[in-house]
Design a protein around this motif. Structure first.
Motif, PDB file in Angstrom:
ATOM      1  N   ASP A  21      35.353  25.805  44.554  1.00 45.05           N
ATOM      2  CA  ASP A  21      34.485  25.850  45.744  1.00 45.05           C
ATOM      3  C   ASP A  21      33.470  26.987  45.681  1.00 45.05           C
ATOM      4  O   ASP A  21      32.642  27.139  46.573  1.00 45.05           O
ATOM      5  CB  ASP A  21      35.313  25.960  47.023  1.00 45.05           C
ATOM      6  N   GLY A  22      33.532  27.804  44.612  1.00 47.96           N
ATOM      7  CA  GLY A  22      32.560  28.872  44.427  1.00 47.96           C
ATOM      8  C   GLY A  22      32.832  30.129  45.230  1.00 47.96           C
ATOM      9  O   GLY A  22      32.075  31.089  45.129  1.00 47.96           O
ATOM     10  N   ARG A  23      33.918  30.138  46.002  1.00 51.41           N
ATOM     11  CA  ARG A  23      34.267  31.335  46.773  1.00 51.41           C
ATOM     12  C   ARG A  23      35.035  32.308  45.892  1.00 51.41           C
ATOM     13  O   ARG A  23      35.675  31.922  44.919  1.00 51.41           O
ATOM     14  CB  ARG A  23      35.135  30.949  47.969  1.00 51.41           C
ATOM     15  N   GLU A  24      34.968  33.586  46.242  1.00 53.84           N
ATOM     16  CA  GLU A  24      35.742  34.585  45.511  1.00 53.84           C
ATOM     17  C   GLU A  24      37.227  34.407  45.808  1.00 53.84           C
ATOM     18  O   GLU A  24      37.616  34.163  46.949  1.00 53.84           O
ATOM     19  CB  GLU A  24      35.337  35.997  45.916  1.00 53.84           C
ATOM     20  N   THR A  26      41.117  36.257  44.838  1.00 52.38           N
ATOM     21  CA  THR A  26      41.803  37.389  44.222  1.00 52.38           C
ATOM     22  C   THR A  26      42.761  36.879  43.146  1.00 52.38           C
ATOM     23  O   THR A  26      43.097  35.684  43.102  1.00 52.38           O
ATOM     24  CB  THR A  26      42.616  38.186  45.252  1.00 52.38           C
ATOM     25  N   THR A  27      43.226  37.802  42.344  1.00 52.44           N
ATOM     26  CA  THR A  27      44.230  37.467  41.343  1.00 52.44           C
ATOM     27  C   THR A  27      45.443  36.830  42.020  1.00 52.44           C
ATOM     28  O   THR A  27      45.953  35.809  41.551  1.00 52.44           O
ATOM     29  CB  THR A  27      44.656  38.731  40.573  1.00 52.44           C
ATOM     30  N   LEU A  28      45.885  37.407  43.130  1.00 53.12           N
ATOM     31  CA  LEU A  28      47.057  36.868  43.825  1.00 53.12           C
ATOM     32  C   LEU A  28      46.796  35.484  44.397  1.00 53.12           C
ATOM     33  O   LEU A  28      47.704  34.637  44.409  1.00 53.12           O
ATOM     34  CB  LEU A  28      47.509  37.826  44.920  1.00 53.12           C
ATOM     35  N   ASP A  29      45.586  35.214  44.872  1.00 57.96           N
ATOM     36  CA  ASP A  29      45.235  33.866  45.337  1.00 57.96           C
ATOM     37  C   ASP A  29      45.424  32.855  44.215  1.00 57.96           C
ATOM     38  O   ASP A  29      46.017  31.790  44.408  1.00 57.96           O
ATOM     39  CB  ASP A  29      43.766  33.782  45.780  1.00 57.96           C
ATOM     40  N   ILE A  30      44.898  33.194  43.057  1.00 62.57           N
ATOM     41  CA  ILE A  30      44.957  32.274  41.921  1.00 62.57           C
ATOM     42  C   ILE A  30      46.398  32.070  41.476  1.00 62.57           C
ATOM     43  O   ILE A  30      46.819  30.936  41.209  1.00 62.57           O
ATOM     44  CB  ILE A  30      44.066  32.771  40.773  1.00 62.57           C
ATOM     45  N   CYS A  37      50.568  32.778  35.798  1.00 66.06           N
ATOM     46  CA  CYS A  37      50.889  34.206  35.790  1.00 66.06           C
ATOM     47  C   CYS A  37      49.748  35.051  35.231  1.00 66.06           C
ATOM     48  O   CYS A  37      49.380  36.040  35.836  1.00 66.06           O
ATOM     49  CB  CYS A  37      52.149  34.457  34.969  1.00 66.06           C
ATOM     50  N   ALA A  38      49.223  34.682  34.108  1.00 65.14           N
ATOM     51  CA  ALA A  38      48.228  35.506  33.417  1.00 65.14           C
ATOM     52  C   ALA A  38      46.819  35.040  33.774  1.00 65.14           C
ATOM     53  O   ALA A  38      46.160  34.325  33.011  1.00 65.14           O
ATOM     54  CB  ALA A  38      48.457  35.452  31.915  1.00 65.14           C
ATOM     55  N   VAL A  39      46.355  35.444  34.938  1.00 68.48           N
ATOM     56  CA  VAL A  39      45.051  34.997  35.429  1.00 68.48           C
ATOM     57  C   VAL A  39      43.939  35.401  34.477  1.00 68.48           C
ATOM     58  O   VAL A  39      43.051  34.606  34.169  1.00 68.48           O
ATOM     59  CB  VAL A  39      44.787  35.535  36.853  1.00 68.48           C
ATOM     60  N   ASN A  40      43.971  36.626  33.990  1.00 67.53           N
ATOM     61  CA  ASN A  40      42.904  37.082  33.095  1.00 67.53           C
ATOM     62  C   ASN A  40      42.834  36.228  31.823  1.00 67.53           C
ATOM     63  O   ASN A  40      41.750  35.924  31.336  1.00 67.53           O
ATOM     64  CB  ASN A  40      43.047  38.566  32.763  1.00 67.53           C
ATOM     65  N   SER A  41      43.971  35.794  31.319  1.00 68.28           N
ATOM     66  CA  SER A  41      43.982  34.934  30.132  1.00 68.28           C
ATOM     67  C   SER A  41      43.422  33.552  30.456  1.00 68.28           C
ATOM     68  O   SER A  41      42.670  32.976  29.666  1.00 68.28           O
ATOM     69  CB  SER A  41      45.400  34.787  29.580  1.00 68.28           C
ATOM     70  N   GLY A  59      38.536  48.499  44.428  1.00 60.98           N
ATOM     71  CA  GLY A  59      39.787  49.260  44.538  1.00 60.98           C
ATOM     72  C   GLY A  59      40.767  48.776  43.493  1.00 60.98           C
ATOM     73  O   GLY A  59      40.452  48.745  42.311  1.00 60.98           O
ATOM     74  N   ASP A  60      41.932  48.344  43.949  1.00 59.00           N
ATOM     75  CA  ASP A  60      42.934  47.854  42.998  1.00 59.00           C
ATOM     76  C   ASP A  60      42.995  46.327  42.961  1.00 59.00           C
ATOM     77  O   ASP A  60      43.903  45.756  42.369  1.00 59.00           O
ATOM     78  CB  ASP A  60      44.310  48.437  43.308  1.00 59.00           C
ATOM     79  N   LYS A  61      42.025  45.645  43.564  1.00 56.32           N
ATOM     80  CA  LYS A  61      41.995  44.186  43.566  1.00 56.32           C
ATOM     81  C   LYS A  61      40.880  43.669  42.672  1.00 56.32           C
ATOM     82  O   LYS A  61      39.799  44.237  42.619  1.00 56.32           O
ATOM     83  CB  LYS A  61      41.756  43.642  44.984  1.00 56.32           C
ATOM     84  N   TRP A  62      41.176  42.575  41.990  1.00 57.47           N
ATOM     85  CA  TRP A  62      40.192  41.877  41.183  1.00 57.47           C
ATOM     86  C   TRP A  62      39.827  40.582  41.880  1.00 57.47           C
ATOM     87  O   TRP A  62      40.699  39.890  42.423  1.00 57.47           O
ATOM     88  CB  TRP A  62      40.738  41.579  39.794  1.00 57.47           C
ATOM     89  N   PHE A  63      38.551  40.240  41.857  1.00 56.11           N
ATOM     90  CA  PHE A  63      38.040  39.025  42.482  1.00 56.11           C
ATOM     91  C   PHE A  63      37.354  38.182  41.418  1.00 56.11           C
ATOM     92  O   PHE A  63      36.601  38.698  40.595  1.00 56.11           O
ATOM     93  CB  PHE A  63      37.029  39.363  43.585  1.00 56.11           C
ATOM     94  N   TYR A  64      37.600  36.876  41.467  1.00 57.72           N
ATOM     95  CA  TYR A  64      37.018  35.937  40.509  1.00 57.72           C
ATOM     96  C   TYR A  64      36.228  34.880  41.266  1.00 57.72           C
ATOM     97  O   TYR A  64      36.627  34.443  42.344  1.00 57.72           O
ATOM     98  CB  TYR A  64      38.121  35.242  39.699  1.00 57.72           C
ATOM     99  N   ARG A  65      35.096  34.471  40.664  1.00 57.47           N
ATOM    100  CA  ARG A  65      34.261  33.442  41.289  1.00 57.47           C
ATOM    101  C   ARG A  65      33.626  32.593  40.195  1.00 57.47           C
ATOM    102  O   ARG A  65      33.071  33.115  39.225  1.00 57.47           O
ATOM    103  CB  ARG A  65      33.163  34.092  42.136  1.00 57.47           C
ATOM    104  N   LEU A  66      33.678  31.293  40.393  1.00 56.01           N
ATOM    105  CA  LEU A  66      33.038  30.349  39.476  1.00 56.01           C
ATOM    106  C   LEU A  66      31.594  30.175  39.906  1.00 56.01           C
ATOM    107  O   LEU A  66      31.315  29.850  41.065  1.00 56.01           O
ATOM    108  CB  LEU A  66      33.765  29.006  39.527  1.00 56.01           C
TER     109      LEU A  66
END
Length: 73
Positions: A21-24, A26-30, A37-41, A59-66
């Motif tokens: 959907d193009g929204r950001e 977080t790692t935990l969302d994904i 488990c390995a979102v970065n991979s 901060g200590d959260k990573w956000f991903y967006r397509l």
């Protein structure tokens, strides 16, 4: 790294569906919605499959967006 292809990987298709959907997200969302488990991979493999996925840290959260894609899967 040998990246899985989107056509042959349920795991990558689940992650892509979360980001589609193009929204950001977080790692935990994904982790929660795609059941991985390995979102970065997964993100690295999706990039190897030609998807433009941006990430940023706050901060200590990573956000991903397509970024917009005409062809999903």
């Amino acid at each position: 790294m040998n990246a899985a292809t989107i056509e042959n990987s349920d795991r990558l298709r689940r992650v892509l569906a979360v980001l589609s959907d193009g929204r950001e997200r977080t790692t935990l969302d994904i982790i929660a919605y795609a059941r991985v488990c390995a979102v970065n991979s997964c993100v690295a493999e999706l990039r190897a499959n030609g998807f433009d996925i941006r990430c940023r840290r706050e901060g200590d959260k990573w956000f991903y967006r397509l970024e917009h894609s005409d062809e999903m899967f």
